[in-house]
Motif scaffolding. Structure first.
Motif, mmCIF file in Angstrom:
data_model
loop_
_atom_site.group_PDB
_atom_site.id
_atom_site.type_symbol
_atom_site.label_atom_id
_atom_site.label_comp_id
_atom_site.label_asym_id
_atom_site.label_seq_id
_atom_site.Cartn_x
_atom_site.Cartn_y
_atom_site.Cartn_z
ATOM 1 N N MET A 34 -47.896 -58.908 -29.506
ATOM 2 C CA MET A 34 -47.263 -59.276 -30.471
ATOM 3 C C MET A 34 -45.785 -58.985 -30.380
ATOM 4 O O MET A 34 -45.097 -59.767 -31.056
ATOM 5 N N VAL A 35 -45.253 -57.999 -29.612
ATOM 6 C CA VAL A 35 -43.878 -57.703 -29.404
ATOM 7 C C VAL A 35 -43.196 -59.032 -28.698
ATOM 8 O O VAL A 35 -42.189 -59.509 -29.134
ATOM 9 N N GLY A 36 -44.015 -59.426 -27.497
ATOM 10 C CA GLY A 36 -43.441 -60.555 -27.152
ATOM 11 C C GLY A 36 -43.380 -61.742 -27.996
ATOM 12 O O GLY A 36 -42.379 -62.529 -27.854
ATOM 13 N N MET A 37 -44.310 -62.097 -28.903
ATOM 14 C CA MET A 37 -44.282 -63.283 -29.842
ATOM 15 C C MET A 37 -42.879 -63.230 -30.407
ATOM 16 O O MET A 37 -42.437 -64.078 -31.014
ATOM 17 N N VAL A 38 -42.810 -61.834 -31.198
ATOM 18 C CA VAL A 38 -41.710 -61.795 -32.063
ATOM 19 C C VAL A 38 -40.270 -61.939 -31.404
ATOM 20 O O VAL A 38 -39.505 -62.458 -31.852
ATOM 21 N N SER A 39 -40.351 -61.389 -30.284
ATOM 22 C CA SER A 39 -39.106 -61.428 -29.409
ATOM 23 C C SER A 39 -38.933 -62.799 -28.954
ATOM 24 O O SER A 39 -37.533 -63.275 -28.996
ATOM 25 N N ARG A 40 -39.714 -63.722 -28.917
ATOM 26 C CA ARG A 40 -39.479 -65.023 -28.589
ATOM 27 C C ARG A 40 -39.601 -66.037 -29.592
ATOM 28 O O ARG A 40 -39.592 -67.303 -29.733
ATOM 29 N N LYS A 41 -39.615 -65.542 -30.767
ATOM 30 C CA LYS A 41 -39.438 -66.026 -32.009
ATOM 31 C C LYS A 41 -40.607 -67.054 -32.465
ATOM 32 O O LYS A 41 -40.519 -67.854 -32.948
ATOM 33 N N THR A 77 -40.227 -47.225 -30.061
ATOM 34 C CA THR A 77 -39.718 -46.733 -28.556
ATOM 35 C C THR A 77 -38.479 -47.416 -28.323
ATOM 36 O O THR A 77 -38.166 -48.417 -28.824
ATOM 37 N N GLU A 78 -37.781 -46.803 -27.456
ATOM 38 C CA GLU A 78 -36.561 -47.130 -26.950
ATOM 39 C C GLU A 78 -36.558 -48.654 -26.426
ATOM 40 O O GLU A 78 -35.696 -49.460 -26.470
ATOM 41 N N GLN A 83 -37.794 -59.968 -35.699
ATOM 42 C CA GLN A 83 -36.928 -60.315 -34.870
ATOM 43 C C GLN A 83 -35.669 -59.756 -34.991
ATOM 44 O O GLN A 83 -35.006 -59.267 -35.766
ATOM 45 N N ARG A 84 -34.916 -59.760 -33.636
ATOM 46 C CA ARG A 84 -33.885 -59.006 -33.244
ATOM 47 C C ARG A 84 -32.732 -59.627 -34.248
ATOM 48 O O ARG A 84 -32.550 -60.878 -34.240
ATOM 49 N N ASP A 85 -31.731 -58.798 -34.951
ATOM 50 C CA ASP A 85 -30.853 -59.047 -36.088
ATOM 51 C C ASP A 85 -31.289 -59.956 -37.062
ATOM 52 O O ASP A 85 -30.424 -60.652 -37.656
ATOM 53 N N SER A 86 -32.613 -60.154 -37.262
ATOM 54 C CA SER A 86 -32.895 -60.910 -38.455
ATOM 55 C C SER A 86 -32.901 -60.037 -39.978
ATOM 56 O O SER A 86 -33.093 -58.898 -39.914
ATOM 57 N N VAL A 102 -35.562 -55.712 -27.812
ATOM 58 C CA VAL A 102 -35.958 -57.197 -28.043
ATOM 59 C C VAL A 102 -36.231 -57.134 -29.414
ATOM 60 O O VAL A 102 -36.514 -58.534 -29.897
ATOM 61 N N ILE A 103 -36.896 -56.230 -30.386
ATOM 62 C CA ILE A 103 -37.020 -56.444 -31.684
ATOM 63 C C ILE A 103 -36.292 -55.472 -32.458
ATOM 64 O O ILE A 103 -35.596 -54.306 -31.950
ATOM 65 N N ASP A 104 -36.476 -55.609 -33.800
ATOM 66 C CA ASP A 104 -36.051 -54.636 -34.599
ATOM 67 C C ASP A 104 -37.139 -54.035 -35.490
ATOM 68 O O ASP A 104 -37.993 -54.601 -35.900
ATOM 69 N N PHE A 105 -36.946 -52.546 -35.869
ATOM 70 C CA PHE A 105 -38.055 -51.989 -36.423
ATOM 71 C C PHE A 105 -37.637 -51.797 -38.179
ATOM 72 O O PHE A 105 -36.535 -51.678 -38.153
ATOM 73 N N THR A 106 -38.403 -52.223 -38.777
ATOM 74 C CA THR A 106 -38.244 -51.836 -40.082
ATOM 75 C C THR A 106 -38.398 -50.329 -40.446
ATOM 76 O O THR A 106 -38.446 -49.557 -39.442
#
Length: 608
Positions: A264-271, A283-284, A526-529, A289-293
């Motif tokens: 799932m991290v890969g899917m969100v990072s690839r948009k 985790t660091e 997503q990153r910076d979303s 590649v993604i942002d945490f809420t």
């Protein structure tokens, strides 16, 4: 715009002044066309109260790659200015569509624009030519200003692109400005609206999920029968609909050898997905590649094992007395006769011949076992010693009998693995971990400590990996038979045990007392979303209200029924050989020893 630069600059100043802050700065990005230069000159003539930085990207002649390279460098320098500024408004002025599209590409790729940075795009190009800016303007805190030269006047129209709309969707018109009338508001939205607080148009967002959940939570009932409370809360609060997409490998996601991300991290990072509810451990490596809420819970890992069946301890007849009490009784039986013999030697020689150490041990043992003993001929200090010993024997024997009767009704239920050390010290036990989880990444990377031993156990085939969707089958087969244990977050283990109790009414599994590897759990985006801070506000609200814990209780109504199952139970049943075979072992062993000693005595007399 050459002749209208001053008027357009007045509009820009008015727009920026609607949310003025003396600590903010204005960052101009313009090309080398006269229209852009005229706009900046007119802007500065108004003596704006903010600090102003201007970057000019010149054309590279006929070579488009040179222009692209120059603009990428300009964006990189502008990002440094943004990073050291309190707050920034970026003003991009150009009538060149290639310039604007290149800026849109590099501003997102170079991370120039974050949600706190406002963007104002000023151009004279018609609206239908600006579809290439849709991705930039819909996902940022931006306004599009189109200056139109109409007969005898200048008209400026302001537009805002709403998030998660398609290129064919028209933007929302905020206002129109003319020199005669000023701003004529055409929408209830303010300038630079917070488009993600609540979506004006109800978009459909894509949420990544693992394979098991994708089959369950997509069946959302209209009457609220679904337990997907968190997603429903966010969807109603932000005004969006959603659909789930499942991952190919069914995992949460880990970094691969080639630098890519799975799950799932890969899917969100690839948009491929807008966000994922997870929950995910912070985790660091994932923050690359993604942002945490905002986090909504802190969880620990636990061990889940199969509870043994209620069995009788055949050696339970020794449990009423602690080992120290048994040792004290044995010591008294050995030492007290020695004292009695020494005291007898001080009285008379006749008494010394009458009482020996072996005879005294036998007499004291008879008294302790409550056998008959004639003490009529005993007088003086010896009688007092024997009376004191009788009182001791009476208290010990009565206490032993009462505890023994209670102990025979107790059934012991094995829960052997309470710590990681217990599992590691048992070479036949295999550990089950979730595939590509944060915990797995941790113990594979750690260089010392007990989790380094876990990593070494993997080389000995004592570690297996299962997807979350494979947990139910693994529990019913591997964990149930007792040679495997499952190690995962307590929320997962509690849910599994609670659901099993709901279906069967039994607590066949237990969770360990030891908790380890604390983890902060949250959703990812997503990153910076800008969707991430919008979700964070809603997550903070339901976390502070205690809704998350209540939702979990509603989802798993028997979550606490088997949290700490008893390791001992009392039953009312008749005694059988299974209860008492330990006593018979002692009885038979004593007779065998007696026969051996008898044979030894007879043999020794024969040879003597």
């Amino acid at each position: 715009m050459v002749n209208r630069g001053t008027d357009t600059a007045e509009v820009v100043v008015a727009i920026l002044g609607t949310r003025s802050d003396p600590r903010c700065s204005v960052l101009f990005l313009v090309d080398d066309k006269p229209s852009s230069t005229s706009l900046f000159t007119g802007f500065m003539s108004h003596r704006p109260p903010w600090s102003v930085t201007v970057f000019e990207a010149t054309e590279g002649g006929q070579n488009a790659n040179v222009t692209l390279t120059k603009l990428s460098r300009v964006v990189a320098h502008a990002r440094r200015v943004r990073q050291v500024s309190w707050c920034v408004t970026v003003v991009v002025a150009s009538d060149d569509l290639a310039f604007l599209s290149t800026f849109a590409l590099w501003s997102l790729k170079g991370r120039l624009l974050v949600w706190s940075t406002r963007l104002l795009v000023v151009t004279r190009l018609p609206l239908h030519h600006l579809q290439v800016l849709h991705g930039l303007l819909s996902s940022t805190n931006s306004i599009l200003l189109i200056a139109e030269d109409i007969p005898r006047m200048l008209r400026c129209r302001l537009f805002v692109y709403l998030p998660y709309t398609s290129r064919e969707d028209l933007p929302e018109r905020l206002a129109t400005w003319t020199p005669q009338r000023g701003f004529v508001v055409a929408s209830s939205l303010p300038f630079f609206p917070d488009k993600y607080t609540r979506f004006l148009r109800r978009p459909q967002l894509v949420a990544a999920t693992e394979a098991l959940n994708s089959r369950e939570v997509t069946k959302v009932k209209s009457d609220g029968g679904s337990k997907d409370y968190m997603m429903l809360y966010l969807a109603q609060g932000l005004n969006f609909t959603y659909k789930y997409v499942s991952t190919a490998d069914g995992s949460f996601g880990s970094k691969q050898d080639d630098g890519s991300w799975s799950g799932m991290v890969g899917m969100v990072s690839r948009k491929e997905a807008d966000f994922s509810i997870g929950p995910f451990g912070m985790t660091e490596s994932r923050t690359e590649v993604i942002d945490f809420t905002w986090p909504f819970t802190i969880q620990y890992s636990m061990i889940m094992g199969a509870r043994g069946r209620p069995v009788v301890d055949p050696w339970g007849f020794v449990l009423p007395l602690e080992p120290l009490v048994w040792a004290a009784i044995l010591t008294a039986l050995l030492v007290l006769p020695v004292v009695m013999v020494l005291l007898a030697s001080c009285s008379s020689v006749t008494t010394l011949k009458q009482y020996t150490w072996g005879k005294d041990i036998f007499d004291l043992t008879r008294i302790l076992l409550q056998q008959d003993y004639r003490a009529s001929a005993i007088v003086g200090w010896r009688r007092l010693v024997l009376v004191a010993w009788m009182v001791l024997g009476l208290v010990v024997s009565r206490s032993y009998q009462g505890d023994l009767m209670s102990g025979l009704a107790v059934r012991h239920i094995r829960q052997p693995f309470q710590t990681i050390r217990d599992v590691l010290d048992h070479p036949t036990i295999t550990m089950l971990w979730q595939t590509n989880s944060t915990n797995v990444q941790y113990f594979r990377a750690v260089e010392s400590g007990i989790f380094r031993e876990v990593a070494e156990a993997e080389t000995k085939s004592r570690v297996k990996y299962k997807l979350l969707s494979e947990f139910p089958q693994a529990i019913n087969t591997l964990v149930r038979r007792g040679d495997h244990v499952l190690i995962d977050l307590e929320i997962v283990i509690t849910m599994i045990i609670g659901q099993y109790f709901t279906h069967t009414g039994r607590c066949d599994f237990y969770s360990s007392r030891e908790r380890f590897l604390p983890m902060v759990l949250s959703m990812i985006g997503q990153r910076d979303s800008p969707l991430v801070p919008a979700l964070s506000k809603r997550i903070m609200s339901f976390s502070e209200a205690g809704l998350y814990e209540q939702w979990f209780k509603d989802t798993v109504p028997n979550a606490t029924s088997c949290v700490h199952p008893p390791s001992k139970i009392a039953v009312s049943t008749s005694l059988s050989l299974a209860n008492l075979w330990g006593m018979f072992v002692v009885l038979i062993g004593g007779h065998v020893l007696a026969v051996f000693l008898l044979v030894l005595e007879v043999t020794s007399q024969h040879w003597c």
